[in-house]
Design a protein around this motif. Structure first.
Motif, PDB file in Angstrom:
ATOM      1  N   THR A 131       0.830  -1.204   0.000  1.00 30.39           N
ATOM      2  CA  THR A 131       0.000   0.000   0.000  1.00 30.39           C
ATOM      3  C   THR A 131       0.863   1.252   0.000  1.00 30.39           C
ATOM      4  N   GLY A 132       0.542   2.176  -0.902  1.00 28.05           N
ATOM      5  CA  GLY A 132       1.131   3.519  -0.844  1.00 28.05           C
ATOM      6  C   GLY A 132       0.154   4.401  -0.078  1.00 28.05           C
ATOM      7  N   LEU A 133       0.683   5.313   0.755  1.00 27.75           N
ATOM      8  CA  LEU A 133      -0.191   6.109   1.616  1.00 27.75           C
ATOM      9  C   LEU A 133       0.261   7.561   1.620  1.00 27.75           C
ATOM     10  N   TYR A 134      -0.711   8.447   1.456  1.00 23.06           N
ATOM     11  CA  TYR A 134      -0.440   9.887   1.535  1.00 23.06           C
ATOM     12  C   TYR A 134      -1.442  10.514   2.499  1.00 23.06           C
ATOM     13  N   ALA A 135      -0.938  11.277   3.446  1.00 17.82           N
ATOM     14  CA  ALA A 135      -1.822  11.946   4.409  1.00 17.82           C
ATOM     15  C   ALA A 135      -1.857  13.432   4.105  1.00 17.82           C
ATOM     16  N   SER A 136      -3.057  13.993   3.984  1.00 16.14           N
ATOM     17  CA  SER A 136      -3.187  15.426   3.692  1.00 16.14           C
ATOM     18  C   SER A 136      -2.799  16.225   4.946  1.00 16.14           C
ATOM     19  N   ALA A 142      -1.536  11.288  15.083  1.00 16.62           N
ATOM     20  CA  ALA A 142      -2.179  10.087  15.645  1.00 16.62           C
ATOM     21  C   ALA A 142      -3.039   9.402  14.579  1.00 16.62           C
ATOM     22  N   GLN A 143      -3.731  10.197  13.762  1.00 15.89           N
ATOM     23  CA  GLN A 143      -4.576   9.610  12.701  1.00 15.89           C
ATOM     24  C   GLN A 143      -3.711   8.946  11.629  1.00 15.89           C
ATOM     25  N   LYS A 144      -2.601   9.583  11.289  1.00 15.49           N
ATOM     26  CA  LYS A 144      -1.707   8.986  10.279  1.00 15.49           C
ATOM     27  C   LYS A 144      -1.125   7.672  10.819  1.00 15.49           C
ATOM     28  N   ASP A 145      -0.714   7.701  12.085  1.00 12.96           N
ATOM     29  CA  ASP A 145      -0.151   6.476  12.691  1.00 12.96           C
ATOM     30  C   ASP A 145      -1.180   5.349  12.662  1.00 12.96           C
ATOM     31  N   LEU A 146      -2.424   5.704  12.978  1.00 15.05           N
ATOM     32  CA  LEU A 146      -3.482   4.682  12.987  1.00 15.05           C
ATOM     33  C   LEU A 146      -3.691   4.120  11.575  1.00 15.05           C
ATOM     34  N   ALA A 147      -3.717   5.022  10.590  1.00 15.31           N
ATOM     35  CA  ALA A 147      -3.913   4.567   9.196  1.00 15.31           C
ATOM     36  C   ALA A 147      -2.779   3.638   8.782  1.00 15.31           C
ATOM     37  N   ILE A 148      -1.554   4.009   9.119  1.00 18.96           N
ATOM     38  CA  ILE A 148      -0.404   3.162   8.754  1.00 18.96           C
ATOM     39  C   ILE A 148      -0.520   1.810   9.456  1.00 18.96           C
ATOM     40  N   LEU A 150      -3.169   0.277  10.472  1.00 21.18           N
ATOM     41  CA  LEU A 150      -4.246  -0.538   9.866  1.00 21.18           C
ATOM     42  C   LEU A 150      -3.781  -1.176   8.568  1.00 21.18           C
ATOM     43  N   MET A 151      -3.108  -0.384   7.730  1.00 17.99           N
ATOM     44  CA  MET A 151      -2.687  -0.934   6.449  1.00 17.99           C
ATOM     45  C   MET A 151      -1.528  -1.908   6.636  1.00 17.99           C
ATOM     46  N   GLU A 152      -0.718  -1.702   7.671  1.00 16.55           N
ATOM     47  CA  GLU A 152       0.368  -2.661   7.939  1.00 16.55           C
ATOM     48  C   GLU A 152      -0.191  -4.008   8.412  1.00 16.55           C
ATOM     49  N   GLN A 153      -1.407  -3.974   8.955  1.00 16.41           N
ATOM     50  CA  GLN A 153      -2.008  -5.253   9.365  1.00 16.41           C
ATOM     51  C   GLN A 153      -2.282  -6.157   8.164  1.00 16.41           C
ATOM     52  N   VAL A 154      -2.323  -5.554   6.959  1.00 15.41           N
ATOM     53  CA  VAL A 154      -2.603  -6.359   5.762  1.00 15.41           C
ATOM     54  C   VAL A 154      -1.432  -6.350   4.783  1.00 15.41           C
ATOM     55  N   GLY A 155      -0.266  -5.900   5.214  1.00 16.15           N
ATOM     56  CA  GLY A 155       0.906  -5.973   4.330  1.00 16.15           C
ATOM     57  C   GLY A 155       1.895  -4.841   4.527  1.00 16.15           C
ATOM     58  N   THR A 156       2.619  -4.559   3.453  1.00 19.47           N
ATOM     59  CA  THR A 156       3.676  -3.529   3.469  1.00 19.47           C
ATOM     60  C   THR A 156       3.064  -2.159   3.194  1.00 19.47           C
ATOM     61  N   VAL A 157       3.546  -1.135   3.903  1.00 14.64           N
ATOM     62  CA  VAL A 157       3.060   0.229   3.660  1.00 14.64           C
ATOM     63  C   VAL A 157       4.236   1.142   3.359  1.00 14.64           C
ATOM     64  N   VAL A 158       4.080   1.965   2.333  1.00 17.21           N
ATOM     65  CA  VAL A 158       5.081   2.991   2.027  1.00 17.21           C
ATOM     66  C   VAL A 158       4.362   4.338   2.016  1.00 17.21           C
ATOM     67  N   SER A 159       4.832   5.275   2.867  1.00 11.44           N
ATOM     68  CA  SER A 159       4.268   6.628   2.841  1.00 11.44           C
ATOM     69  C   SER A 159       4.928   7.406   1.721  1.00 11.44           C
ATOM     70  N   VAL A 160       4.127   8.098   0.943  1.00  2.87           N
ATOM     71  CA  VAL A 160       4.702   8.901  -0.148  1.00  2.87           C
ATOM     72  C   VAL A 160       4.535  10.382   0.195  1.00  2.87           C
ATOM     73  N   PRO A 161       5.520  11.204  -0.211  1.00  2.00           N
ATOM     74  CA  PRO A 161       5.494  12.602   0.215  1.00  2.00           C
ATOM     75  C   PRO A 161       4.488  13.473  -0.538  1.00  2.00           C
ATOM     76  N   HIS A 162       4.130  13.069  -1.764  1.00  2.00           N
ATOM     77  CA  HIS A 162       3.242  13.905  -2.576  1.00  2.00           C
ATOM     78  C   HIS A 162       2.026  13.086  -3.005  1.00  2.00           C
ATOM     79  N   GLU A 163       0.869  13.729  -3.013  1.00  4.18           N
ATOM     80  CA  GLU A 163      -0.363  13.036  -3.428  1.00  4.18           C
ATOM     81  C   GLU A 163      -0.202  12.476  -4.846  1.00  4.18           C
ATOM     82  N   GLU A 164       0.464  13.238  -5.686  1.00  2.00           N
ATOM     83  CA  GLU A 164       0.678  12.835  -7.077  1.00  2.00           C
ATOM     84  C   GLU A 164       1.413  11.481  -7.182  1.00  2.00           C
ATOM     85  N   ASP A 165       2.262  11.182  -6.172  1.00  2.00           N
ATOM     86  CA  ASP A 165       3.033   9.924  -6.195  1.00  2.00           C
ATOM     87  C   ASP A 165       2.109   8.700  -6.193  1.00  2.00           C
TER      88      ASP A 165
END
Ligand SMILES: NC(=O)c1ccc[n+]([C@@H]2O[C@H](COP(=O)([O-])OP(=O)(O)OC[C@H]3O[C@@H](n4cnc5c(N)ncnc54)[C@H](OP(=O)(O)O)[C@@H]3O)[C@@H](O)[C@H]2O)c1
Length: 270
Positions: A131-136, A142-148, A150-165
């Motif tokens: 999963t790629g993840l971008y937080a506005s 705390a919300q970003k940590d929770l989102a990460i 949750l998605m880590e519970q189902v696999g690998t997560v990579v945060s991306v710096p730009h929404e466009e990514d």
């Protein structure tokens, strides 16, 4: 740690994959599902058929939006009406291939709505998603940590710096399982066309792709080294790769396919 509450809106192919991944994880979240055609929910999950059925006790920490991009505006408008004040105490996590954070926030009726956009993939259903993840900017840490989490519970997560990514994430991870499934289809067919029975061909191709995935996941070597380890000089693999690696074949087609996915993601934004 408190168990987060999710409202999963849309439980089709992607929402359903996430749900299966979450309920099989060691610490599943509490899941309320809004979906008009899902037959059975796993134990502990409640299904609502329409937004109007959502009961007052549903106070989600995160709303996971997993409907088609074209249906998002109408859905968020209904949720805004039904959830009312509760909309001010939740974050929106979209898995959709289109629609910007800004647009989603405006459809929630709050310009400062915390919106997290993700691009997961269906292997999430077996805890092996990517999963790629971008937080506005309106998303709290705390919300970003929770989102990460949750998605880590189902696999690998990579945060991306730009929404466009996220468009690139779609091309190389969100849509990409389909490319590999297509490769599996073609290899299985070759196996049969060249004399193996269907069962043997399927077992060999699936076993091979599973093994390759496991090696890529577990070993430190890069893909190129692992490829070269298979390729004996002047051997069978070199003969096959000389077809794939022709400039006009995979080196041109893979980026061309990625560009087509990215172009389509732009169209889905409108
Ligand atoms: N599939 C993937 O591999 C994948 C990967 C990453 C991201 N995504 C994203 O995930 C989103 C969903 O894709 P999908 O493939 O999962 O689509 P899908 O299988 O059609 O799932 C959407 C589900 O939401 C339900 N739904 C839609 N509007 C509803 C409403 N107003 N009330 C109740 N239920 C409603 C649909 O029911 P109906 O069928 O009756 O409309 C369906 O069960 C898309 O935005 C896509 O970009 C998908």
């Amino acid at each position: 740690m408190t168990i987060p509450t999710l409202l999963l809106v849309g439980c089709g192919k992607m929402g359903g994959a996430l749900m299966r991944g979450w309920v099989s994880s060691p610490t599943p979240p509490r899941i309320f599902i809004l979906d008009r055609k899902l037959q059975d929910a796993p134990a502990g999950c409640t299904i609502f058929r329409t937004p109007e059925e959502i009961t007052p006790d549903v106070k989600p920490d995160i709303i996971v939006l997993a409907v088609k991009p074209a249906g998002a505006e109408a859905m968020l408008s209904s949720l805004k009406t039904v959830l009312g004040e509760r909309m001010n105490h939740t974050a929106l996590l979209s898995v959709m291939a289109g629609k910007s954070c800004e647009k989603l926030a405006s459809w929630c009726g709050r310009a400062d709505m915390p919106v997290i956009r993700t691009m997961p993939n269906t292997p999430s259903c077996v805890g092996a998603g990517a999963t790629g993840l971008y937080a506005s900017p309106h998303v709290s840490q705390a919300q970003k940590d929770l989102a990460i989490r949750l998605m880590e519970q189902v696999g690998t997560v990579v945060s991306v710096p730009h929404e466009e990514d996220l468009r690139t994430v779609i091309a190389i991870a969100g849509s990409a399982p389909a490319y590999v499934f297509y490769l599996a289809e073609l290899l299985e067919k070759v196996g049969q066309d060249f004399g193996l029975d269907a069962h043997a061909s399927r077992a060999l191709v699936r076993g091979m792709i599973y093994g390759v995935g496991k090696m890529l996941h577990e070993l430190p070597e890069d893909a190129e080294t692992l490829r070269k380890n298979v390729t004996s000089p002047n051997g069978t693999t070199a003969a096959a790769l000389s077809v794939f690696m022709k400039e006009e074949h995979w080196p041109r087609l893979i980026p061309e396919a990625a560009k087509a996915a990215i172009k389509r993601s732009r169209e889905l934004d409108d």
